[in-house]
Design an enzyme around this catalytic site. Structure first.
Site, PDB file in Angstrom:
ATOM      1  N   GLY A 469       0.820  -1.207   0.000  1.00  0.00           N
ATOM      2  CA  GLY A 469       0.000   0.000   0.000  1.00  0.00           C
ATOM      3  C   GLY A 469       0.851   1.252   0.000  1.00  0.00           C
ATOM      4  O   GLY A 469       0.357   2.379  -0.061  1.00  0.00           O
ATOM      5  N   GLN A 601       1.832   8.278   2.539  1.00  0.00           N
ATOM      6  CA  GLN A 601       2.403   7.458   3.605  1.00  0.00           C
ATOM      7  C   GLN A 601       2.660   8.284   4.872  1.00  0.00           C
ATOM      8  O   GLN A 601       2.449   7.816   5.982  1.00  0.00           O
ATOM      9  CB  GLN A 601       3.698   6.813   3.114  1.00  0.00           C
ATOM     10  CG  GLN A 601       3.879   5.441   3.717  1.00  0.00           C
ATOM     11  CD  GLN A 601       5.078   4.719   3.168  1.00  0.00           C
ATOM     12  OE1 GLN A 601       5.643   5.088   2.144  1.00  0.00           O
ATOM     13  NE2 GLN A 601       5.486   3.667   3.838  1.00  0.00           N
ATOM     14  N   LYS A 664      16.097   7.250   1.377  1.00  0.00           N
ATOM     15  CA  LYS A 664      16.025   6.798   2.766  1.00  0.00           C
ATOM     16  C   LYS A 664      14.570   6.398   3.045  1.00  0.00           C
ATOM     17  O   LYS A 664      13.671   6.766   2.309  1.00  0.00           O
ATOM     18  CB  LYS A 664      16.451   7.928   3.719  1.00  0.00           C
ATOM     19  CG  LYS A 664      17.948   8.268   3.641  1.00  0.00           C
ATOM     20  CD  LYS A 664      18.256   9.628   4.242  1.00  0.00           C
ATOM     21  CE  LYS A 664      18.363   9.591   5.747  1.00  0.00           C
ATOM     22  NZ  LYS A 664      18.750  10.954   6.283  1.00  0.00           N
ATOM     23  N   GLU A 668       8.162   4.427   8.610  1.00  0.00           N
ATOM     24  CA  GLU A 668       8.066   4.445  10.070  1.00  0.00           C
ATOM     25  C   GLU A 668       8.347   5.825  10.646  1.00  0.00           C
ATOM     26  O   GLU A 668       7.721   6.246  11.619  1.00  0.00           O
ATOM     27  CB  GLU A 668       9.015   3.381  10.636  1.00  0.00           C
ATOM     28  CG  GLU A 668       8.513   2.004  10.240  1.00  0.00           C
ATOM     29  CD  GLU A 668       9.459   0.872  10.529  1.00  0.00           C
ATOM     30  OE1 GLU A 668      10.592   0.904   9.985  1.00  0.00           O
ATOM     31  OE2 GLU A 668       9.088  -0.049  11.270  1.00  0.00           O
TER      32      GLU A 668
END
Ligand code: MOS
Length: 707
Positions: A469, A601, A664, A668
């Site tokens: 996703g 995201q 990078k 998270e």
């Protein structure tokens, strides 16, 4: 399945699979059409600790359509290669380690029959007393040798007690975070087919290649005999790293037992026992500072839990070694084995819990010192990774804080601040603002890719990546198009197949950085050969790339990502209702390959941080030893109506770590610090310090009553 799109690195192109997803063309694992299917439904343990004495399957077997009942005596035996995660050893032992563990399974020709029959399996247990509660004074707490990701169980670089004793100001507080469960939109599903002298698994999976290896080992097969196909995945967050999850194993086992293809789909309720979770934590953080506001010592003790069968320890203190300067630091993890399911990776494992405590503690210190919390963080920035002395490949924490403060309209606090820095009251609401830093390590792993030029002018690029996703299918196509120097329409990108070769999983925020490296290598190599005049044979010209050596050779710089979160939070003075009115996240993570999918995201991570701060908490009921809220009606994740204004700023950052595309990880980082920013804002608004998340409406009401 292949996809094409027109692209270059950096462009905010639309998702390559967007139309397929919204029109239902995209086939998820459970939607695979396979002839002669059967269905397996697990039978969960109804005791939290004990032993299965006997399984009576007579009533279940009498149901129409039932093909088999598997239990720990009748299920196929598995091999146990070194390092096998105990949760994979489904039905291999009569011992029950937690409530909800799989103790039997029913295979039937329809899902309905299998579910009905599963409820008729009678399991006789020898139950033993259980202990499911994490307590700070638990007598069985111990310091593990190592926490997740190789972070030391205990570590220090000096005498932290002495440094704290000599400090002008010391914050010493305890913070807690709750158990949080994985709730991706798509529950775990697998279709297992024994065919072609091996096993095919259509699996909802973050890492098809790694799963193939783990499954092969368990079933005594050669790695190439297991083909894992993971084309579309409805979210993962760490729960679909199949090296540690039993679902694909049970599907394969059931298919083997009945000699037909078998489908397994977990129910939402079953996921609360079977797919891992973020463990709860109790953390004591001490920070010392001198009169100038420089940190003199940071001490972080974290207590958490694991299961009886596997030691998994969230690396809760990991960020504390990285984010701020201080002459001395100490990090200690302590863990206790309880009669609970094994916790596991969940978006920013360890860091998400640890950054909450650290960033609230820093806010408390700023308040005590009467200085601005943004300024205090900037004053304790560091040029080198504090624990190792290594230089950073890139570090933009200060820039993120400064850019964020300006963009957010942050009003500096502290001794010289005026009325404007106070919380404001408007219309029955009290409104405060908060800030926190964000940090996550940046990893990448050697992977392999193939690129093939076809005689008709088209290209085929493949890698065993997994788009859970995140947009991997789209960004890898951009990387390939750039490296080949052709339009994306000419490239077919094939992802999600273990047969494409060794590749990292979508985990640890290292999917795009790991996969883009060999994709770039293979495509540049191929483009170079074509430019040199090499002819394309009828079957195509294929090159393969393996980034392992290049990744290793890229050197020893400290690699991390940083950012800053700002939140404006309002509390209803009468009811304690909390609204996060706006949140700003400023993030720096090297080259952003696709600003559109990256922004999405980042939004997702900020929303998950909102859940951590205000909503998500799984309560364990010590009586039955079970999670009491185990569905989306009682386990609350943020919905659209919960979310106010979200803004994301992606800073330009040039990274020196040798990555060919400069990538990078972001998956998270996006969640880090957000919960602390919200908690700090609510503390600012109410004048009461919140140290435990999620902060519930009754906590806010109690705080407002104290005003
Ligand atoms: Mo993520 S917790 O590394 O899948």
């Amino acid at each position: 399945m292949s996809t094409t799109v027109s692209t270059v690195v950096g462009a905010g192109v639309e998702r390559a699979d967007g139309v397929d997803k919204v029109t239902g063309e995209a086939r998820y694992s459970f939607e695979r059409r396979v002839p002669d299917l059967a269905y397996v439904v697990p039978v969960p343990a109804t005791v939290a600790r004990g032993r299965v004495r006997a399984v009576d399957s007579r009533r279940a077997l009498a149901e129409p359509g039932v093909l088999a009942v598997l239990d720990c005596e009748t299920a196929p035996r598995l091999e146990r290669p070194d390092g096998t995660h105990a949760e994979l050893l489904v039905l291999q032992s009569a011992e029950v380690a937690y409530r909800g563990q799989i103790v039997a399974a029913v295979v039937a020709t329809s899902l309905e029959s299998a579910r009905e029959a599963a409820s008729l399996v009678e399991v006789d247990y020898e139950a033993r007393p259980h202990d499911v509660e994490l307590r700070a004074e638990h007598p069985d707490l111990y310091v593990p040798e190592s926490a997740n990701a190789g972070v030391p169980g205990e570590w220090s670089d000096g005498d932290v007690e002495e440094a704290l004793t000599g400090s002008a100001t010391v914050i010493d507080e305890t913070y807690t975070t709750a158990t949080e469960h994985h709730n991706p939109m798509e529950p775990h599903a697998c279709t297992a087919v024994w065919e072609h002298d091996g096993l095919t698994l259509y699996n909802s999976d973050q890492g098809p290649y790694m799963t193939a290896g783990a499954v092969a080992g368990l079933f005594g097969l050669a790695p190439e005999q297991v083909r894992v196909v993971a084309e579309y995945i409805g979210g993962g967050f760490g729960s679909k790293a199949t090296m540690s999850r039993p679902t694909a194993i049970l599907a394969a086992m059931a298919a083997k037992a009945v000699g037909r293809p078998v489908k397994l789909a977990l129910t939402r309720q079953q996921m609360f026992a079977l797919v891992s979770y973020r463990p709860p934590s109790i953390q004591r953080v001490r920070i010392g500072a001198d009169d100038a506001g420089r940190f003199t010592a940071i001490d972080h003790e974290a207590i958490t839990q694991t299961s009886r069968i596997h030691e998994y320890v969230d690396q809760i203190g990991a960020s504390t070694r990285i984010v701020y300067q201080a002459p001395v630091r100490r990090v200690v993890h302590r863990v206790v084995r309880l009669d609970v399911p094994t916790p596991g990776f969940m978006r920013g494992p360890g860091h998400a819990s640890g950054m909450f405590a650290l960033e609230v503690a820093v806010d408390e210190l700023a308040q005590r010192l009467d200085v601005d919390p943004v300024a205090l963080r900037i004053a304790n920035d560091t040029d080198v990774e504090p624990w190792s002395g290594r230089e950073f490949s890139s570090r933009s924490l200060v820039e993120a804080l400064q850019t964020g403060a300006e963009r957010f309209g942050w009003i500096p606090r502290g001794a010289r601040s005026g009325e404007a820095a106070r919380p404001r009251r408007e219309d029955g609401w009290i409104v405060g603002t908060g800030v926190a830093a964000a940090h996550h390590p940046d990893y990448r792993f050697g992977s392999t890719a193939r690129a093939r030029a076809l005689p008709d002018g088209r290209f085929e690029v493949q890698i065993a990546a997994s788009d859970i996703g995140t947009g991997a299918r789209t960004v890898l196509l951009q990387v390939a198009a750039d490296a080949l120097g052709v339009a994306g329409e000419r490239i077919s990108l094939i992802i999600g197949h273990s047969a494409s070769g060794q590749a990292m999983m979508a985990g640890g925020s290292m999917g795009t950085s790991s996969w883009s490296w060999p994709v770039d290598m293979a495509c540049r190599d191929l483009a170079g050969r074509l430019a040199a005049g090499e002819r394309i044979p009828p079957e195509g010209l294929e090159v393969r790339a393996d980034s392992a050596e290049a990744v290793k050779a890229a050197g020893e710089l400290a690699r991390h990502t940083f950012g800053a979160s700002f939140a404006e939070v309002a509390a209803d003075v009468r009811t304690g209702e909390v609204r996060v009115r706006r949140m700003l996240g400023v993030f720096a993570a090297g080259t952003i390959v696709n600003a559109r999918t990256a922004r999405s995201q980042f939004y997702g991570g900020m929303i998950m941080a909102h859940g951590q701060a205000l909503l998500e908490r799984t309560e364990i009921d010590p009586g039955p030893g079970d999670f009491a809220n185990h569905d989306l009606a009682s386990y609350h994740v943020p919905a659209n109506a919960d979310i106010g204004r979200l803004e994301v700023v992606m800073l330009d950052e040039h990274d020196r770590s040798g990555h060919p595309v400069g990538v990078k990880g972001i998956g998270e980082l996006s969640m880090m610090g957000g919960a602390a920013a919200i908690a700090n804002a609510l503390s600012h608004a109410t004048g009461h310090r919140f140290r435990d998340v999620p902060i519930r409406i009754e906590d806010v009401r109690a705080a407002l009553r104290r005003q």
